[in-house]
Design an enzyme around this catalytic site. Sequence first.
Site, mmCIF file in Angstrom:
data_model
loop_
_atom_site.group_PDB
_atom_site.id
_atom_site.type_symbol
_atom_site.label_atom_id
_atom_site.label_comp_id
_atom_site.label_asym_id
_atom_site.label_seq_id
_atom_site.Cartn_x
_atom_site.Cartn_y
_atom_site.Cartn_z
ATOM 1 N N ARG A 101 0.839 -1.199 0.000
ATOM 2 C CA ARG A 101 0.000 0.000 0.000
ATOM 3 C C ARG A 101 0.870 1.243 0.000
ATOM 4 O O ARG A 101 1.797 1.362 0.778
ATOM 5 C CB ARG A 101 -0.907 0.012 1.243
ATOM 6 C CG ARG A 101 -1.705 1.305 1.308
ATOM 7 C CD ARG A 101 -2.737 1.314 2.386
ATOM 8 N NE ARG A 101 -3.120 2.684 2.667
ATOM 9 C CZ ARG A 101 -3.974 3.048 3.597
ATOM 10 N NH1 ARG A 101 -4.546 2.129 4.337
ATOM 11 N NH2 ARG A 101 -4.255 4.304 3.789
ATOM 12 N N ARG A 106 -7.149 2.596 -2.550
ATOM 13 C CA ARG A 106 -6.098 1.861 -1.876
ATOM 14 C C ARG A 106 -6.204 0.362 -2.140
ATOM 15 O O ARG A 106 -7.287 -0.192 -2.312
ATOM 16 C CB ARG A 106 -6.074 2.151 -0.383
ATOM 17 C CG ARG A 106 -7.223 1.657 0.420
ATOM 18 C CD ARG A 106 -8.325 2.639 0.774
ATOM 19 N NE ARG A 106 -8.071 4.057 0.831
ATOM 20 C CZ ARG A 106 -7.786 4.733 1.935
ATOM 21 N NH1 ARG A 106 -7.633 4.112 3.068
ATOM 22 N NH2 ARG A 106 -7.652 6.022 1.891
ATOM 23 N N ASP A 129 -6.942 -1.554 3.045
ATOM 24 C CA ASP A 129 -7.118 -0.680 4.197
ATOM 25 C C ASP A 129 -7.605 -1.562 5.334
ATOM 26 O O ASP A 129 -8.549 -2.331 5.161
ATOM 27 C CB ASP A 129 -8.169 0.389 3.863
ATOM 28 C CG ASP A 129 -8.271 1.456 4.934
ATOM 29 O OD1 ASP A 129 -7.262 1.720 5.618
ATOM 30 O OD2 ASP A 129 -9.354 2.041 5.074
ATOM 31 N N ASP A 140 -8.758 -1.367 9.264
ATOM 32 C CA ASP A 140 -9.132 -0.482 10.362
ATOM 33 C C ASP A 140 -9.622 -1.298 11.552
ATOM 34 O O ASP A 140 -10.346 -2.280 11.382
ATOM 35 C CB ASP A 140 -10.261 0.466 9.925
ATOM 36 C CG ASP A 140 -9.782 1.539 8.962
ATOM 37 O OD1 ASP A 140 -8.586 1.876 8.991
ATOM 38 O OD2 ASP A 140 -10.607 2.030 8.175
HETATM 39 N N1 A4P Z 1 -6.339 5.585 13.266
HETATM 40 C C1 A4P Z 1 -7.046 6.104 14.290
HETATM 41 N N2 A4P Z 1 -7.966 5.229 14.728
HETATM 42 C C2 A4P Z 1 -7.821 4.096 13.954
HETATM 43 C C3 A4P Z 1 -8.486 2.840 13.956
HETATM 44 N N3 A4P Z 1 -9.486 2.554 14.809
HETATM 45 N N4 A4P Z 1 -8.074 1.905 13.040
HETATM 46 C C4 A4P Z 1 -5.268 6.334 12.605
HETATM 47 C C5 A4P Z 1 -7.069 2.188 12.174
HETATM 48 N N5 A4P Z 1 -6.402 3.384 12.134
HETATM 49 C C6 A4P Z 1 -6.771 4.314 13.022
HETATM 50 O O1 A4P Z 1 -5.264 5.763 8.657
HETATM 51 C C7 A4P Z 1 -4.838 7.018 9.116
HETATM 52 C C8 A4P Z 1 -4.505 6.923 10.581
HETATM 53 O O2 A4P Z 1 -5.687 6.718 11.315
HETATM 54 C C9 A4P Z 1 -3.645 5.743 10.970
HETATM 55 O O3 A4P Z 1 -2.279 5.963 10.766
HETATM 56 C C10 A4P Z 1 -3.981 5.557 12.440
HETATM 57 O O4 A4P Z 1 -2.989 6.159 13.276
HETATM 58 P P1 A4P Z 1 -4.801 5.263 7.257
HETATM 59 O O5 A4P Z 1 -5.346 3.878 7.062
HETATM 60 O O6 A4P Z 1 -3.338 5.445 7.119
HETATM 61 O O7 A4P Z 1 -5.458 6.300 6.305
HETATM 62 P P2 A4P Z 1 -6.858 6.179 5.739
HETATM 63 O O8 A4P Z 1 -7.408 4.797 5.807
HETATM 64 O O9 A4P Z 1 -6.777 6.863 4.410
HETATM 65 O O10 A4P Z 1 -7.680 7.001 6.743
HETATM 66 P P3 A4P Z 1 -8.828 7.818 6.318
HETATM 67 O O11 A4P Z 1 -8.409 8.910 5.408
HETATM 68 O O12 A4P Z 1 -9.460 8.148 7.599
HETATM 69 O O13 A4P Z 1 -9.666 6.851 5.394
HETATM 70 P P4 A4P Z 1 -10.742 5.843 5.870
HETATM 71 O O14 A4P Z 1 -11.598 6.530 6.867
HETATM 72 O O15 A4P Z 1 -10.169 4.538 6.220
HETATM 73 O O16 A4P Z 1 -11.553 5.740 4.534
HETATM 74 N N6 A4P Z 1 -15.657 3.637 0.541
HETATM 75 C C11 A4P Z 1 -16.059 2.343 0.566
HETATM 76 N N7 A4P Z 1 -17.195 1.970 -0.054
HETATM 77 N N8 A4P Z 1 -15.307 1.381 1.209
HETATM 78 C C12 A4P Z 1 -14.137 1.691 1.863
HETATM 79 O O17 A4P Z 1 -13.496 0.787 2.429
HETATM 80 N N9 A4P Z 1 -12.570 3.450 2.519
HETATM 81 C C13 A4P Z 1 -12.189 4.726 2.556
HETATM 82 C C14 A4P Z 1 -11.033 5.099 3.372
HETATM 83 C C15 A4P Z 1 -12.952 5.769 1.840
HETATM 84 N N10 A4P Z 1 -14.134 5.288 1.157
HETATM 85 C C16 A4P Z 1 -14.507 4.005 1.177
HETATM 86 C C17 A4P Z 1 -13.699 3.060 1.871
HETATM 87 MG MG MG Z 2 -7.341 3.010 7.521
#
Ligand code: A4P
Ligand code: MG
Length: 168
Positions: free
Chosen positions: A89, A98, A101, A103
């Site tokens: 990634r 990505r 991912d 979480d």
């Molecule tokens: N972090 C804080 N809490 C947590 C947690 N509970 N689990 C911090 C994981 N990480 C957590 O995450 C950024 C930072 O969040 C981590 O370094 C950690 O310290 P990341 O994975 O590096 O970045 P990211 O995933 O791009 O975070 P971001 O921007 O918040 O994206 P999301 O919220 O994960 O959204 N649409 C659909 N249909 N399906 C999807 O899976 N995913 C996203 C990504 C957008 N749209 C989507 C989907």
């Molecule tokens: Mg994430």
Amino acid sequence: MGSILQAAHHTVFIALGSNLGNRLENLQSARTRLSEQVRIIKDSQTYETPPWGIHDQPAFLNQVLQGSTTLSPLKLLDFLKQVEKEMGREKSIRFGPRLIDLDILLYDVRQINTPRLTIPHKRMCERAFVLVPLAEIAYNLSIPGTERTVEEHLRLLDSSGIIQFDAL
Ligand code: A4P
Ligand code: MG
């Protein structure tokens, strides 16, 4: 005599998402790697979901796992980040495309608020792509810090466009 010091096992829910490359293989590979540190207890089906946040990107495959682990919350986060990195990634824009991912949605009934980690996951209750697969394996679970179960949160969302991928 065996040691009386046994590591505690914690129940965790982990969300998997992929919208680049071979999405199904990416989820499979992530599950295999995860199982080194997390015993998988239940896994939801795979769902194809319309992109949330940034609409102009490929559809995602999403899945949720229930697991058991001896890792602390921060060690689990480090482990998930390491798996993401090993799988190739690259840094992407927020909510952007990505390969994988990972979480942490829930860790026992803990509520954690630190700069690196928020549990329950900050945006999970706004996201049908998380709650549809989570409801499949744990519809009656209460989300710590809210007064509602997974199913009750899901009823407040629009889950149109989310389809079971395995059934295609
Ligand atoms: N972090 C804080 N809490 C947590 C947690 N509970 N689990 C911090 C994981 N990480 C957590 O995450 C950024 C930072 O969040 C981590 O370094 C950690 O310290 P990341 O994975 O590096 O970045 P990211 O995933 O791009 O975070 P971001 O921007 O918040 O994206 P999301 O919220 O994960 O959204 N649409 C659909 N249909 N399906 C999807 O899976 N995913 C996203 C990504 C957008 N749209 C989507 C989907
Ligand atoms: Mg994430």
